[in-house]
Design an enzyme around this catalytic site. Structure first.
Site, PDB file in Angstrom:
ATOM      1  N   GLU A 229       0.878  -1.175   0.000  1.00  0.00           N
ATOM      2  CA  GLU A 229       0.000   0.000   0.000  1.00  0.00           C
ATOM      3  C   GLU A 229       0.909   1.216   0.000  1.00  0.00           C
ATOM      4  O   GLU A 229       1.494   1.561   1.032  1.00  0.00           O
ATOM      5  CB  GLU A 229      -0.889   0.013   1.259  1.00  0.00           C
ATOM      6  CG  GLU A 229      -1.858  -1.145   1.372  1.00  0.00           C
ATOM      7  CD  GLU A 229      -3.018  -1.046   0.403  1.00  0.00           C
ATOM      8  OE1 GLU A 229      -3.153  -0.013  -0.279  1.00  0.00           O
ATOM      9  OE2 GLU A 229      -3.780  -2.015   0.309  1.00  0.00           O
ATOM     10  N   CYS A 263      -2.266   9.336   2.400  1.00  0.00           N
ATOM     11  CA  CYS A 263      -1.874   8.685   1.140  1.00  0.00           C
ATOM     12  C   CYS A 263      -2.913   8.954   0.062  1.00  0.00           C
ATOM     13  O   CYS A 263      -2.566   9.166  -1.097  1.00  0.00           O
ATOM     14  CB  CYS A 263      -1.716   7.188   1.355  1.00  0.00           C
ATOM     15  SG  CYS A 263      -3.116   6.424   2.171  1.00  0.00           S
TER      16      CYS A 263
HETATM   17  P1  NDP Z   1       8.335   4.918   4.657  1.00  0.00           P
HETATM   18  O1  NDP Z   1       8.335   4.141   3.393  1.00  0.00           O
HETATM   19  O2  NDP Z   1       9.469   5.817   4.930  1.00  0.00           O
HETATM   20  O3  NDP Z   1       8.254   3.931   5.914  1.00  0.00           O
HETATM   21  C1  NDP Z   1       7.190   3.002   6.077  1.00  0.00           C
HETATM   22  C2  NDP Z   1       7.623   1.934   7.083  1.00  0.00           C
HETATM   23  O4  NDP Z   1       8.675   1.154   6.523  1.00  0.00           O
HETATM   24  C3  NDP Z   1       8.141   2.504   8.387  1.00  0.00           C
HETATM   25  O5  NDP Z   1       7.736   1.678   9.451  1.00  0.00           O
HETATM   26  C4  NDP Z   1       9.638   2.417   8.172  1.00  0.00           C
HETATM   27  O6  NDP Z   1      10.348   2.400   9.371  1.00  0.00           O
HETATM   28  C5  NDP Z   1       9.743   1.094   7.451  1.00  0.00           C
HETATM   29  N1  NDP Z   1      10.989   0.890   6.732  1.00  0.00           N
HETATM   30  C6  NDP Z   1      11.951   1.797   6.387  1.00  0.00           C
HETATM   31  N2  NDP Z   1      12.946   1.189   5.694  1.00  0.00           N
HETATM   32  C7  NDP Z   1      12.602  -0.122   5.581  1.00  0.00           C
HETATM   33  C8  NDP Z   1      13.208  -1.251   4.958  1.00  0.00           C
HETATM   34  N3  NDP Z   1      14.354  -1.168   4.299  1.00  0.00           N
HETATM   35  N4  NDP Z   1      12.572  -2.440   5.032  1.00  0.00           N
HETATM   36  C9  NDP Z   1      11.386  -2.556   5.662  1.00  0.00           C
HETATM   37  N5  NDP Z   1      10.763  -1.518   6.284  1.00  0.00           N
HETATM   38  C10 NDP Z   1      11.365  -0.316   6.231  1.00  0.00           C
HETATM   39  O7  NDP Z   1       6.951   5.687   4.676  1.00  0.00           O
HETATM   40  P2  NDP Z   1       6.484   6.787   5.710  1.00  0.00           P
HETATM   41  O8  NDP Z   1       6.483   6.234   7.086  1.00  0.00           O
HETATM   42  O9  NDP Z   1       7.218   8.057   5.435  1.00  0.00           O
HETATM   43  O10 NDP Z   1       4.936   6.960   5.297  1.00  0.00           O
HETATM   44  C11 NDP Z   1       4.511   7.842   4.326  1.00  0.00           C
HETATM   45  C12 NDP Z   1       4.232   7.099   3.044  1.00  0.00           C
HETATM   46  O11 NDP Z   1       3.267   6.096   3.272  1.00  0.00           O
HETATM   47  C13 NDP Z   1       3.630   8.012   1.982  1.00  0.00           C
HETATM   48  O12 NDP Z   1       4.196   7.715   0.727  1.00  0.00           O
HETATM   49  C14 NDP Z   1       2.158   7.626   2.007  1.00  0.00           C
HETATM   50  O13 NDP Z   1       1.478   7.907   0.823  1.00  0.00           O
HETATM   51  C15 NDP Z   1       2.245   6.160   2.286  1.00  0.00           C
HETATM   52  N6  NDP Z   1       0.987   5.645   2.817  1.00  0.00           N
HETATM   53  C16 NDP Z   1       0.241   4.814   2.030  1.00  0.00           C
HETATM   54  C17 NDP Z   1      -0.992   4.364   2.471  1.00  0.00           C
HETATM   55  C18 NDP Z   1      -1.810   3.414   1.657  1.00  0.00           C
HETATM   56  O14 NDP Z   1      -2.677   2.779   2.223  1.00  0.00           O
HETATM   57  N7  NDP Z   1      -1.596   3.281   0.363  1.00  0.00           N
HETATM   58  C19 NDP Z   1      -1.543   4.792   3.757  1.00  0.00           C
HETATM   59  C20 NDP Z   1      -0.672   5.648   4.496  1.00  0.00           C
HETATM   60  C21 NDP Z   1       0.545   6.059   4.020  1.00  0.00           C
HETATM   61  P3  NDP Z   1      10.854   3.782  10.022  1.00  0.00           P
HETATM   62  O15 NDP Z   1       9.711   4.748   9.984  1.00  0.00           O
HETATM   63  O16 NDP Z   1      11.167   3.369  11.386  1.00  0.00           O
HETATM   64  O17 NDP Z   1      11.998   4.239   9.185  1.00  0.00           O
END
Ligand code: NDP
Length: 482
Positions: A229, A263
């Site tokens: 997502e 999102c």
């Molecule tokens: P990120 O992609 O930065 O992070 C998402 C999660 O992935 C966090 O828990 C992060 O940890 C973790 N993460 C980071 N690096 C890795 C890795 N290499 N392997 C596995 N997990 C990892 O997204 P954001 O938190 O900045 O969220 C915003 C984004 O999410 C926007 O693009 C938004 O559109 C999208 N989003 C999509 C939704 C949907 O349903 N389609 C709903 C809500 C948001 P950590 O934060 O600890 O670095």
């Protein structure tokens, strides 16, 4: 000690050892607890999940406080998020049985002697990785459906909202003490990466496209299935016959609630030229009434880095000839964007049109008619949600959008309908949470046939005779020629 503090301490602890040990232990505990949870059956699981919802509701003030502290939300945005999350938990709890239980299907003439059934069986352990912008609703969109389908879950919340993750685990443990099937492991991206490699049976990831690609790559060697997502660049198309005032309200709320950090938030608006001028005047006027701030209509930007993106997109659009009809670069006053920024006539190749801004910024561009608005909407690499405002033909326009969800004469309404699937296409990811599709996402179909009687024409055996094959060939030709 607060939830946030507990979680931060755990992060430090796992920082010494690397996250693998903590993640591996959580997955092992979840795997040990999963069979008993599956064996409970849909009704008993549903009852426990509804109990969890009651505990969370009783402790509502705690989680509202955490969403204000960790994610910078105003109370209204926190409550709207929680309402949607609770709606889905209830829907998943009540509908897992009807959607996933064993059901008979027709066997067809050739297999008339068989009884055929299909059932959706849990995978085992689901790893869920969540973002910071909706730290309850977004992970629970996977967690609720995965648990309801009979899986155990290990959640890795965003490092920016660890207390919220911990609170979810704590309330689950209070509500369902006899079934330790929901584990939360806090930590940064490395913990998420460790979860991908931990041997879970499926990963449900919500976050940015860049991290989504890394998750997919990390899961590839073990062929671990993945649900992604990802981000969006959702548009609202305003047709020539639209209720302009209603479209303006929807654009502002869809673009600026939660400080635009949604999102499926509205980031682009394509307005038919017949109503474009009226739309711009009205939105400029209404935007002045809306404020970002601790006591405002929407809260702070959760991350400093996100403010930089917002500033860059505004500056780039203005440098390329766009005009700000509300707000502007001066609206960016860390940690807030103090009011909606509305940019008109933005070139379609500007970052503000092509990339996710994730702030209270709306691009409003003029189009000849709604059909051109649809074409421009569909030119995006993203395909998450969208909206259409039209008095007539709205559903037809909505169906022509390349988007996973569309609201007609409203915005974002699909997020809170339990029965509707949620997910995108293209750069917005694949797979679905919510609704029946969301339940099936966390269950593997198992097809089953059971012989009821000896077949009148037995050809799938070496005991068949030549006359059987003659009759069979006649049957094949007759049926195929129909
Ligand atoms: P990120 O992609 O930065 O992070 C998402 C999660 O992935 C966090 O828990 C992060 O940890 C973790 N993460 C980071 N690096 C890795 C890795 N290499 N392997 C596995 N997990 C990892 O997204 P954001 O938190 O900045 O969220 C915003 C984004 O999410 C926007 O693009 C938004 O559109 C999208 N989003 C999509 C939704 C949907 O349903 N389609 C709903 C809500 C948001 P950590 O934060 O600890 O670095």
């Amino acid at each position: 000690m607060s939830y946030a503090q507990v979680a931060v301490d755990e992060t430090k602890l796992s920082g010494h050892e690397g996250p693998e040990a903590a993640v591996g232990a959580a997955v092992r505990r979840a795997r040990a607890a999963a069979p008993a949870w599956d064996a409970l059956g849909h009704r008993e699981r549903g009852a426990r999940l509804l109990r969890w919802r009651r505990v969370m509701t009783r402790r509502l003030d705690e989680i509202v406080g955490l969403l204000e502290d960790e994610a910078g939300k105003v109370r209204a945005d926190a409550l709207i998020e929680l309402a949607a999350a609770f709606e889905h938990l209830g829907w998943a709890a009540r509908n897992a049985g009807p959607v996933l239980r064993r059901r008979s299907v027709r066997s067809g003439l050739l297999m008339l002697h068989q009884r055929s059934t299909v059932e959706y069986r849990p995978y085992g352990v689901i790893g869920v990785i969540g973002p910071w912008n909706y730290p309850v609703h977004t992970p629970l969109g996977s967690v609720s459906y995965a648990l309801a389908a009979g899986n155990a879950v290990v959640l890795k919340p965003s490092e920016h909202t660890p207390g919220t993750g911990r609170w979810l685990a704590d309330t689950f443990a209070e509500a369902v003490p006899d079934s330790p099937v929901f584990e939360v492991v806090t930590g940064d991206g490395a913990a998420g990466a460790a979860l991908c490699r931990s041997g879970v049976d499926k990963v449900a990831f919500t976050g940015s496209p860049g991290t989504g690609a890394r998750v997919l790559a990390a899961c590839a060697p073990t062929l671990t299935p993945v649900l992604l997502e990802l981000g969006g660049k959702d548009a609202l198309v305003v047709a020539e016959d639209a209720d302009v005032d209603a479209a303006v309200e929807a654009a502002l709320w869809g673009g600026c609630s939660n400080a635009g950090q949604s999102c499926a938030g509205i980031e682009r608006v394509y307005v038919a030229e017949a109503v474009h001028e009226r739309f711009l005047q009205r939105i400029a006027q209404r935007a002045r009434d809306i404020e970002g701030g601790a006591d405002g209509d929407y809260g702070r930007m959760a991350l400093a880095g996100q403010l930089d993106v917002v500033r860059r997109h505004i500056d780039d659009a203005l440098a390329r000839g766009a005009r700000a009809v509300a707000g502007g670069p001066e609206s960016v006053v860390p940690p807030y964007v103090t009011g909606p920024v509305v940019l008109a006539d933005v070139p379609e190749d500007a970052d503000a049109v092509r990339e996710e801004t994730f702030g209270p910024v709306l691009v409003v561009n003029r189009v000849r008619d709604a059909a051109e608005g649809v074409a421009r909407t569909n030119a995006s690499a993203y395909g998450l949600g969208g909206a259409v405002f039209a008095r007539r033909g709205g559903v037809r326009l909505a169906r022509s959008l390349h988007a996973g969800m569309v609201s007609v004469n409203d915005v974002l309404t699909f997020t809170a309908v339990g029965a509707l699937p949620f997910g995108g296409r293209g750069r917005s990811g694949f797979g679905r949470i919510h609704g029946a599709d969301g339940l099936r996402e966390f269950a593997a179909p198992q097809a089953l046939t059971r012989r009821r009687f000896a077949p009148p024409l037995a050809v799938q055996t070496f005991a068949r005779g030549p006359r059987d094959m003659v009759r069979f060939e006649r049957l094949v030709r007759r049926r195929g020629a129909r």
